[in-house]
Design an enzyme around this catalytic site. Structure first.
Site, mmCIF file in Angstrom:
data_model
loop_
_atom_site.group_PDB
_atom_site.id
_atom_site.type_symbol
_atom_site.label_atom_id
_atom_site.label_comp_id
_atom_site.label_asym_id
_atom_site.label_seq_id
_atom_site.Cartn_x
_atom_site.Cartn_y
_atom_site.Cartn_z
ATOM 1 N N ALA A 1 0.849 -1.199 0.000
ATOM 2 C CA ALA A 1 0.000 0.000 0.000
ATOM 3 C C ALA A 1 0.877 1.239 0.000
ATOM 4 O O ALA A 1 1.750 1.380 0.855
ATOM 5 C CB ALA A 1 -0.921 0.013 1.224
ATOM 6 N N CYS A 2 0.664 2.133 -0.976
ATOM 7 C CA CYS A 2 1.352 3.417 -0.998
ATOM 8 C C CYS A 2 0.314 4.526 -0.835
ATOM 9 O O CYS A 2 -0.886 4.268 -0.927
ATOM 10 C CB CYS A 2 2.151 3.595 -2.287
ATOM 11 N N PRO A 3 0.729 5.759 -0.560
ATOM 12 C CA PRO A 3 -0.248 6.823 -0.272
ATOM 13 C C PRO A 3 -1.304 7.025 -1.343
ATOM 14 O O PRO A 3 -2.469 7.178 -1.033
ATOM 15 C CB PRO A 3 0.633 8.067 -0.108
#
Length: 487
Positions: free
Chosen positions: A8-10
């Site tokens: 998960a990235c921003p």
């Protein structure tokens, strides 16, 4: 061994899926089995309870914290950033293998049920990391609203001109056979979506800090920020304030009979009351004054000042290709869209143009001077064309990971040039994403393309020169009594 992983990235657009692919390839190469859950902007398909139960270890490759991490309670766990997963997936799996051997997984009976909502921040992170994750969590939920609203508004302008924003309400006057009526409808739907930006930002910053009970105080604080004119900056403060208030209230010990109603009634009530009072009476107006000053400053930027701002934002976008510095510049641009000023639209255009430049430049360089790049880099050039055109700066990561000292300065220079030129020519953009695919919605599209082309050429020439310089140095004949040092 069998692993499960969550990435998960921003923004949940590129890093998330690149990390997942790297982990899957590393597991396949090592003869292991892995199932990856990508918590991206398109949502996610959760790992099955059976996959989690039978996994030997868990890998969390996330920059914003993992949703519903209680599903993995008791499992041997390795935590890393998405960049670490992209650059060294095999190393992460080796760590997970070692952890699994030293900390055996619990029995299936110990696995807990899937929770409804969980904190978005990695437990045990430092205050700086937590603050960044709180803010990025809010931004990640804002982006779909900005994308939907901004694109609809831009489409309405393309169909009906800029005067369409003055059209009467479609609930009072709408003609299905009129193109202008449809343009007005798109404009009013998009405007409705854009009105959610600040409340959503504040609500999910608060959620990241204190879970579900903080959502209502955060949303209300964000709505008050809009009411008092504090805008995007007020939303940031309201979200942090609501999360802090609810987090503090959660520390109060209460009788067991009251504990059941605390999350659904007491915490939202008291959190909303305290946040609302502080936003209305204490800090709302000073933030509004600061926001007014920022808007005035942005609107007053012209000539060299605008070019310098564009160059700075362009350099930030390219420097870490989707990392924290990139997100600061991107968040600044998206936040400016809430002001509706012409300069804010120019900033959004400059940031997107600068973000497209690195992958396109490196793809161009690897195509015209193939011998300077490794086979893996030449292979990465193919998807980099599409990634760059789509405003996915992460397409430059494979090149920067293998040769950072030559690649990063080269793309920073090119993106700075693109940002400066875009601001200078006055290109505008309401859409926060889309790359070249939203070109019909760009103001001054031809000059915008020229700015991108110049930045791509600058970066491509710079990286070719840097790689040639290194190769020449390495190939120079060695004089007697000296030793060769490879570049």
């Amino acid at each position: 061994m069998k692993f499960v992983a969550v990435t998960a990235c921003p923004t949940g657009i590129a890093h998330t899926y690149m990390a997942a692919e790297a982990l899957e390839q590393a597991a396949k190469a090592a003869g292991d089995e892995i199932h990856v859950e990508t918590q991206g902007s398109a949502g996610s398909t959760p790992l099955s309870a059976e996959d989690i139960r039978t996994a030997d270890a868990v890998v969390f490759a996330a920059d914003v914290g993992v949703q519903d991490r209680e599903r993995f309670a008791g499992k041997p766990t390795v935590e890393a950033t998405v960049k670490q997963a992209i650059n060294d997936a095999a190393g992460l799996l080796d760590q997970a293998r070692t952890t699994a051997e030293t900390e055996p997984a619990p029995d299936a009976a110990q696995a807990g049920p899937e929770p409804e909502l969980a904190t978005k921040v990695v437990a045990g992170a430092g205050i700086g990391s937590k603050l960044r994750q709180w803010l990025m969590t809010g931004v990640s939920y804002v982006i779909p609203f900005v994308a939907a609203g901004g694109l609809l508004i831009a489409l309405s302008f393309a169909l009906g001109g800029y005067q369409i924003s003055d059209a009467p309400s479609v609930t009072e006057q709408f003609d299905p056979a009129s193109l202008l009526s449809w343009a007005a409808l798109a404009n009013q739907i998009g405007s409705a979506a854009m009105e959610f930006l600040v409340p959503v930002l504040a609500g999910f910053i608060a959620f990241a800090m204190a879970d579900r009970p903080a959502i209502a105080p955060g949303f209300v604080g964000g709505a008050i920020a809009v009411t008092v004119g504090a805008g995007f900056l007020g939303g940031l403060v309201a979200g942090l304030l609501a999360g802090a208030v609810v987090g503090a209230l959660k520390q109060i010990r209460v009788p067991r009979a009251v504990a059941g109603v605390m999350p659904v009634m007491v915490l939202p009530l008291l959190g909303t009351l305290v946040t609302g009072v502080l936003m209305f009476v204490v800090i709302g107006k000073p933030i509004a004054a600061a926001m007014t000053g920022l808007t005035t400053w942005l609107n007053g930027l012209t000539g060299a000042n605008a070019a310098l701002l564009g160059a700075l934002l362009g350099a930030m976008i390219a420097f870490d290709m989707g990392g924290p510095i990139n997100k600061v510049a991107y968040t600044f641009a998206v936040g400016g869209l809430t002001t509706g000023s012409e300069t804010a639209l120019e900033i959004m255009a400059a940031v997107m143009a600068a973000g497209m430049t690195p992958p396109l430049a490196l793809a161009l360089a690897a195509t015209v001077r193939r011998k300077l790049f490794s086979p893996a880099e030449r292979e990465s050039a193919r998807p980099a064309w599409l990634l760059g055109a789509s405003f996915i700066t992460e397409g430059a990561i494979p090149f920067a990971a293998s040769d950072p000292l030559r690649v990063i300065p080269s793309i920073v220079v090119g993106s700075a040039a693109t940002g400066a030129l875009s601001m200078t020519v006055g290109a505008t953009l309401r859409a926060p994403h889309g790359g070249l695919f939203v070109l019909p919605l760009v103001g001054q599209p031809l000059l915008y393309l020229v700015a991108i082309a110049v930045g791509v050429a600058v970066s491509a020439l710079a990286v070719i020169f840097a790689k040639q310089l290194g190769r020449t140095s390495a190939a120079e004949p060695v004089s007697p009594g000296t030793s060769a040092v490879p570049a």
